[in-house]
Scaffold this motif. Structure first.
Motif, short mmCIF file in Angstrom:
data_model
loop_
_atom_site.label_atom_id
_atom_site.label_comp_id
_atom_site.label_asym_id
_atom_site.label_seq_id
_atom_site.Cartn_x
_atom_site.Cartn_y
_atom_site.Cartn_z
N GLN A 345 0.83 -1.21 0.00
CA GLN A 345 0.00 0.00 0.00
C GLN A 345 0.87 1.26 0.00
N ALA A 346 2.00 1.23 0.72
CA ALA A 346 2.89 2.38 0.73
C ALA A 346 3.54 2.58 -0.63
N LEU A 347 3.90 1.48 -1.29
CA LEU A 347 4.48 1.59 -2.62
C LEU A 347 3.46 2.17 -3.59
N ALA A 348 2.20 1.75 -3.48
CA ALA A 348 1.16 2.30 -4.34
C ALA A 348 1.00 3.80 -4.10
N THR A 349 1.09 4.23 -2.85
CA THR A 349 1.01 5.66 -2.55
C THR A 349 2.17 6.41 -3.16
N GLY A 398 8.02 -0.20 7.20
CA GLY A 398 7.77 -0.29 5.76
C GLY A 398 6.68 0.63 5.27
N TRP A 399 6.16 1.52 6.15
CA TRP A 399 5.08 2.42 5.74
C TRP A 399 5.58 3.80 5.34
N ALA A 400 6.86 4.11 5.54
CA ALA A 400 7.36 5.47 5.32
C ALA A 400 8.43 5.50 4.24
N PHE A 401 8.49 6.65 3.58
CA PHE A 401 9.53 6.89 2.58
C PHE A 401 9.84 8.38 2.55
N GLU A 402 10.95 8.73 1.89
CA GLU A 402 11.36 10.13 1.82
C GLU A 402 11.67 10.51 0.38
N VAL A 403 11.29 11.74 0.05
CA VAL A 403 11.53 12.30 -1.28
C VAL A 403 12.39 13.54 -1.13
N GLU A 404 13.47 13.60 -1.89
CA GLU A 404 14.42 14.69 -1.76
C GLU A 404 13.78 16.03 -2.09
#
Length: 445
Positions: A345-349, A398-404
């Motif tokens: 679900q996080a990847l889909a987001t 596994g629910w979080a990610f960061e964008v520069e």
């Protein structure tokens, strides 16, 4: 802001013209679009998604503010009854505008908003028929601050500046909402206008071009790819006017919990307080599995609990994997590729964010700098990165990610911001701005 809007509108026209030629909106843009049959869900999600600021900034916390606001319930009900208004909405205005404080001031300048419902001096005098003598009110306010004869001076101030009289302030706010309802013909639009102003809202509705539609439709159906004229007006206000109704909804829910389920309110307050976003509301630490060590990540990838990032698929969705992602993998004796994965679900987001930004701005990819970690990796990161949290990290789930925060163009920056704001209003993400990156936590299924 005007310059940025002008840049992005060029790209918007390209998308709009293609759609008018018969092409269906891409899936990423459809995911951000309004569905009239789901209006109640949109309103509910927006209130939840935009509630964090109420918990984070209400003086003394949400429960203390609710207690102050509840003291005025008899006066609120009297004003609402006299005007045929909803008392819960009028009470939410008190919560949001003054946090239940009858002497609240937006600034030292009493020409600005003041009182229980934060009425502007000119609006109070010219539209609502209130007695507002700013010069006398300021003189009495200075005396109140000096602490001499406070009670007598406050009584005198209520006489010369009726905005500080709670009963008269509530009655005046009810008059405003009645006037606005008579002009705009909808209760929800009248509430929006309390912060935005009737004229600004009429301009947005005129640009939308379909009359007095529900505010949920105006807000969610106006975007860089649909009704962009209305979107430009709403986004150009720059003072949170466009989200006022959703924050009123959040205040209503806080007041409901205060009366019906104070334990749930206390829990929400604690969850909101743990981070600078609502990420632990989406995924509380006591109910969200975390990955403690590299082998747990490996097992999750093998089972499909985590999905590996595919550079080609991400590139198609307007995203690039930073080559430094997973650079501390040597500490755990693993390949950096192990730390390039997310829950489905996080990847889909993430893919929605990238694809929607790309469709709107027509520019090079956003750079993804971080995704999943295990607890061992997180501890190593804390030793080298002062921004890394020593507390529970959503990266380890596994629910979080960061964008520069380095963008290929101003159009991309503005488009990315729009997507973040829209997904927040849909209650699908929580995000926070860090020095080098935007930290995003995706909601679950």
């Amino acid at each position: 802001m005007a310059a940025l809007l002008a840049v992005v509108v060029v790209a918007v026209v390209l998308v709009r013209d293609a759609d008018e030629g018969g092409r269906e909106l891409p899936a990423a843009l459809q995911a951000l679009s309004y569905e009239p049959s789901q209006r109640a869900r949109f309103e509910r999600d927006a209130a939840a998604g935009l509630s964090h600021v109420l918990y984070a900034k209400s003086p003394g916390g949400a429960r203390a503010t609710a207690a102050r606001t509840a003291r005025w319930r008899p006066q609120v009900e009297a004003a609402a009854r006299a005007s045929g208004l909803d008392p819960d909405t009028l009470e939410a205005i008190v919560f949001l505008e003054s946090a239940g404080r009858a002497d609240a001031q937006a600034s030292d300048d009493l020409d600005g908003a003041a009182g229980l419902t934060q009425i502007l001096a000119q609006t109070g005098r010219d539209l609502l028929g209130m007695k507002v003598d700013v010069r006398a009110s300021e003189r009495l306010t200075r005396g109140i601050r000096r602490g001499h004869r406070v009670r007598a001076r406050k009584a005198a101030r209520r006489r010369v500046d009726e905005r500080f009289d709670p009963v008269k302030a509530l009655a005046a706010t009810a008059r405003y909402l009645t006037i606005a309802r008579g002009t705009l013909h909808r209760d929800d639009l009248s509430v929006v206008s309390y912060h935005m102003g009737i004229g600004n809202l009429q301009r947005a509705l005129g640009a939308y071009g379909q009359g007095e539609v529900p505010y949920a439709q105006l807000y969610f159906d106006s975007s860089p790819f649909s009704h962009e004229g209305a979107w430009r007006i709403l986004s150009g206000l720059g003072d949170d006017s466009s989200t006022y109704l959703w924050r009123i909804g959040a205040a209503r829910e806080i007041m409901r919990l205060y009366r019906e389920d104070p334990a749930a309110l206390d829990r929400l307050q604690a969850l909101h307080a743990r981070k600078n976003s609502a990420e632990e509301v989406l995924h509380p630490r006591d109910g969200t599995p975390a990955f403690g060590e590299p082998f747990a990540l490996g097992r999750a990838r093998a089972s499909g609990e985590l999905l590996a990032l595919d550079p080609g698929e991400l590139r198609a969705d307007g995203l690039a994997i930073d080559p430094r992602m997973g650079e501390l993998a040597s500490v755990t004796h693993q390949s950096p590729r192990l730390y390039r994965a997310l829950r489905p679900q996080a990847l889909a987001t993430l893919e929605t964010i990238g694809a929607a930004t790309k469709e709107i701005a027509r520019t090079a990819p956003l750079n993804v700098t971080s995704t999943v970690r295990d607890a061992v990796y997180q501890r190593a990161l804390v030793r080298t990165n002062p921004e890394a949290t020593r507390a529970f990290s959503l990266h380890t789930t596994g629910w979080a990610f960061e964008v520069e925060r380095r963008y290929r163009s101003r159009a991309q920056a503005l488009a990315f911001q729009f997507v973040l704001d829209r997904l927040t209003a849909l209650n699908r993400i929580a995000w926070v701005r860090e020095p080098a990156a935007i930290h995003v936590t995706s909601a679950g299924p």
